[in-house]
Design a protein around this motif. Structure first.
Motif, PDB file in Angstrom:
ATOM      1  N   SER B  31      -2.197 -24.355  15.294  1.00 13.90           N
ATOM      2  CA  SER B  31      -2.443 -23.346  14.260  1.00 13.90           C
ATOM      3  C   SER B  31      -1.207 -23.176  13.373  1.00 13.90           C
ATOM      4  O   SER B  31      -1.334 -22.840  12.195  1.00 13.90           O
ATOM      5  N   VAL B 132     -15.250 -18.047  18.997  1.00 11.81           N
ATOM      6  CA  VAL B 132     -13.972 -17.518  18.515  1.00 11.81           C
ATOM      7  C   VAL B 132     -13.679 -16.272  19.336  1.00 11.81           C
ATOM      8  O   VAL B 132     -14.469 -15.327  19.344  1.00 11.81           O
ATOM      9  N   GLN B 133     -12.548 -16.315  20.038  1.00 10.17           N
ATOM     10  CA  GLN B 133     -12.226 -15.202  20.917  1.00 10.17           C
ATOM     11  C   GLN B 133     -11.089 -14.368  20.350  1.00 10.17           C
ATOM     12  O   GLN B 133     -10.159 -14.900  19.744  1.00 10.17           O
ATOM     13  N   GLY B 134     -11.159 -13.062  20.587  1.00 11.60           N
ATOM     14  CA  GLY B 134     -10.111 -12.157  20.135  1.00 11.60           C
ATOM     15  C   GLY B 134      -8.968 -12.108  21.133  1.00 11.60           C
ATOM     16  O   GLY B 134      -8.928 -12.885  22.089  1.00 11.60           O
ATOM     17  N   ALA B 135      -8.044 -11.175  20.900  1.00 19.28           N
ATOM     18  CA  ALA B 135      -6.830 -11.096  21.705  1.00 19.28           C
ATOM     19  C   ALA B 135      -7.141 -10.856  23.182  1.00 19.28           C
ATOM     20  O   ALA B 135      -6.402 -11.299  24.054  1.00 19.28           O
ATOM     21  N   TYR B 226      -7.253 -16.582  14.484  1.00 16.79           N
ATOM     22  CA  TYR B 226      -7.772 -17.166  15.724  1.00 16.79           C
ATOM     23  C   TYR B 226      -8.016 -18.660  15.532  1.00 16.79           C
ATOM     24  O   TYR B 226      -8.274 -19.113  14.419  1.00 16.79           O
ATOM     25  N   THR B 227      -7.967 -19.375  16.645  1.00 17.06           N
ATOM     26  CA  THR B 227      -8.450 -20.752  16.619  1.00 17.06           C
ATOM     27  C   THR B 227      -9.457 -20.910  17.763  1.00 17.06           C
ATOM     28  O   THR B 227      -9.427 -20.151  18.722  1.00 17.06           O
ATOM     29  N   ALA B 228     -10.329 -21.872  17.622  1.00 23.54           N
ATOM     30  CA  ALA B 228     -11.329 -22.110  18.667  1.00 23.54           C
ATOM     31  C   ALA B 228     -11.618 -23.595  18.733  1.00 23.54           C
ATOM     32  O   ALA B 228     -11.526 -24.308  17.737  1.00 23.54           O
TER      33      ALA B 228
END
Lengths: 172, 233
Positions: B31, B132-135, B226-228
């Motif tokens: 990223s 896509v996941q958050g913190a 975010y990255t996924a």
């Protein structure tokens, strides 16, 4: 370079010529890392598909055409090497076998000396060995620990310091 | 930590090229590559240095069938020989395993499959999906890449910032600048066109950036949130 430009414009004959001139090196890179003919051919095939599609992305900041192509092939081979499938098929036994000098190992011994080798010679033995094992065999930190019996912290620091030293030598 | 000191750029880039940068550190690095051109330049320098080692290996002649298979893959030859078909079939699971290995959370993907498949319509098999996941590893968007489009669903765990848009990017493994795929829905479902690049490059990751309304004004991500990873199912 000319061939790559023509390839970028969709010239299939130029692409064929590029393949003829470079596939030997690209294949050697894949074979050295994967130590298996079928997987090395798969990596090679995918690398050239990518070269065809991405030829117009090349620019001289990325090194010579061959080095740029080697980067593409090597990332592809590393992906295969890190895949769960490859691991399941018994990477460890491959490693032990290759200690007894397989033909692919000999590839590494027969390579031409290039500028970076002079810099590699200035490294401490541990630093050089770890970088070579990581580069030519694709070993991870954990695998290097297992392979050499040295603690993880030592391996990491050999690699980090070795790379720093290489940089000072290559970009004085 | 300032990622952009010379030392940091060099240590991350050199280990990425060497192959010893792994797991979360590798994803973080990817990223950073998206956001920072100087990082991409450091990467190219190290590719140039280290891959001179590979370029110096003695040439090995690959089997002639490889060239045939390349031409078949690129559609230069009409009817691929039988063995090509066999080979292609074999190479598929290889990719699948690779992406599975890279998946951050298998549970999240299982959830995505359940949610994506909820409407009981007969749809073609999803080719690849990403969460896509958050913190806190909560799922924010579920993304399905089909052969013709990108289907996206915002989950109810996603709370959008006011007066901001969220943009989706394709991050190619070859280090080129990220390519915008369009704006993400802030609630409900939306579809975006499938970029041809999905078939042309290795997708290192998808990235989500925070943008002013209407999307990135510069053509590059403003702030990558975010990255996924895409996972083949």
């Amino acid at each position: 370079m000319k061939l790559l430009c023509a390839t970028a414009e969709g010239d299939r004959r130029a692409f064929n010529e590029l393949y003829r001139l470079t596939s030997g090196k690209m294949y050697a890179v894949c074979l050295q890392l994967l130590q298996r003919k079928d997987l090395a051919e798969e990596a090679l095939q995918e690398a050239y598909v990518r070269v065809w599609h991405n030829a117009c992305d090349y620019h001289s900041d990325k090194g010579s055409v061959v080095v740029w192509m080697v980067s593409i092939a090597r990332y592809r081979a590393l992906d295969i090497l890190r895949s769960a499938a490859y691991r399941r098929e018994g990477r460890e036994s491959d490693l032990e076998q290759s200690d007894e000098h397989t033909p692919e190992d000999a590839l590494f011994d027969q390579r031409d000396r290039v500028r970076i080798d002079e810099c590699m010679d200035t490294l401490e033995d541990g630093q050089r060995q770890m970088i070579q094992l990581a580069y030519f065999r694709g070993l991870t930190h954990a695998e290097l620990t297992e392979h050499t019996g040295s603690p993880l912290g030592t391996i990491k620091s050999w690699i980090r310091r070795g790379l720093q030293k290489l940089k000072r030598c290559l970009e004085p | 930590m300032n990622y952009l000191t010379e030392e940091r750029k060099n240590s991350l880039s050199s280990e990425y090229v060497l192959g010893t940068l792994q797991g979360r550190a590798r994803l973080r690095y990817q990223s950073l590559l998206i956001e920072h051109r100087p990082m991409r330049q450091a990467l190219w320098r190290w590719e140039k240095h280290l891959n001179a080692l590979g370029a110096a290996l003695p040439e090995q002649t690959p089997d002639a069938s490889v060239w045939v298979r390349i031409q078949a893959r690129l559609g230069f030859i009409e009817t691929p020989p039988d063995n090509v078909v066999a080979f292609e079939a074999k190479s598929q699971p290889e990719n699948r395993w690779r992406w599975l290995a890279a998946a951050a959370s298998v549970a999240a993907i299982a959830l995505a499959l359940v949610l994506i498949r909820q409407p009981a319509v007969v749809t073609p098999e999803p080719s690849q999906i990403a969460v896509v996941q958050g913190a806190k590893a909560e799922a924010l968007w579920l993304i399905e890449l089909t052969e013709s489009q990108i289907n996206i669903q915002a989950t109810d765990q996603f709370s959008p910032a006011s007066n901001k848009d969220y943009e989706l990017w394709l991050v190619s493994a070859d280090g080129r600048a990220p390519i915008s795929l369009g704006l993400l829905p802030e609630q409900g479902r939306a579809s975006l066109a499938r970029s041809e690049l999905f078939d042309q490059v290795t997708v290192a990751a998808l990235a989500v950036s925070l943008e002013p309304p209407g999307g990135s004004p510069t053509g590059s991500p403003t702030e990558v949130l975010y990255t996924a990873q895409l996972v083949a199912m």
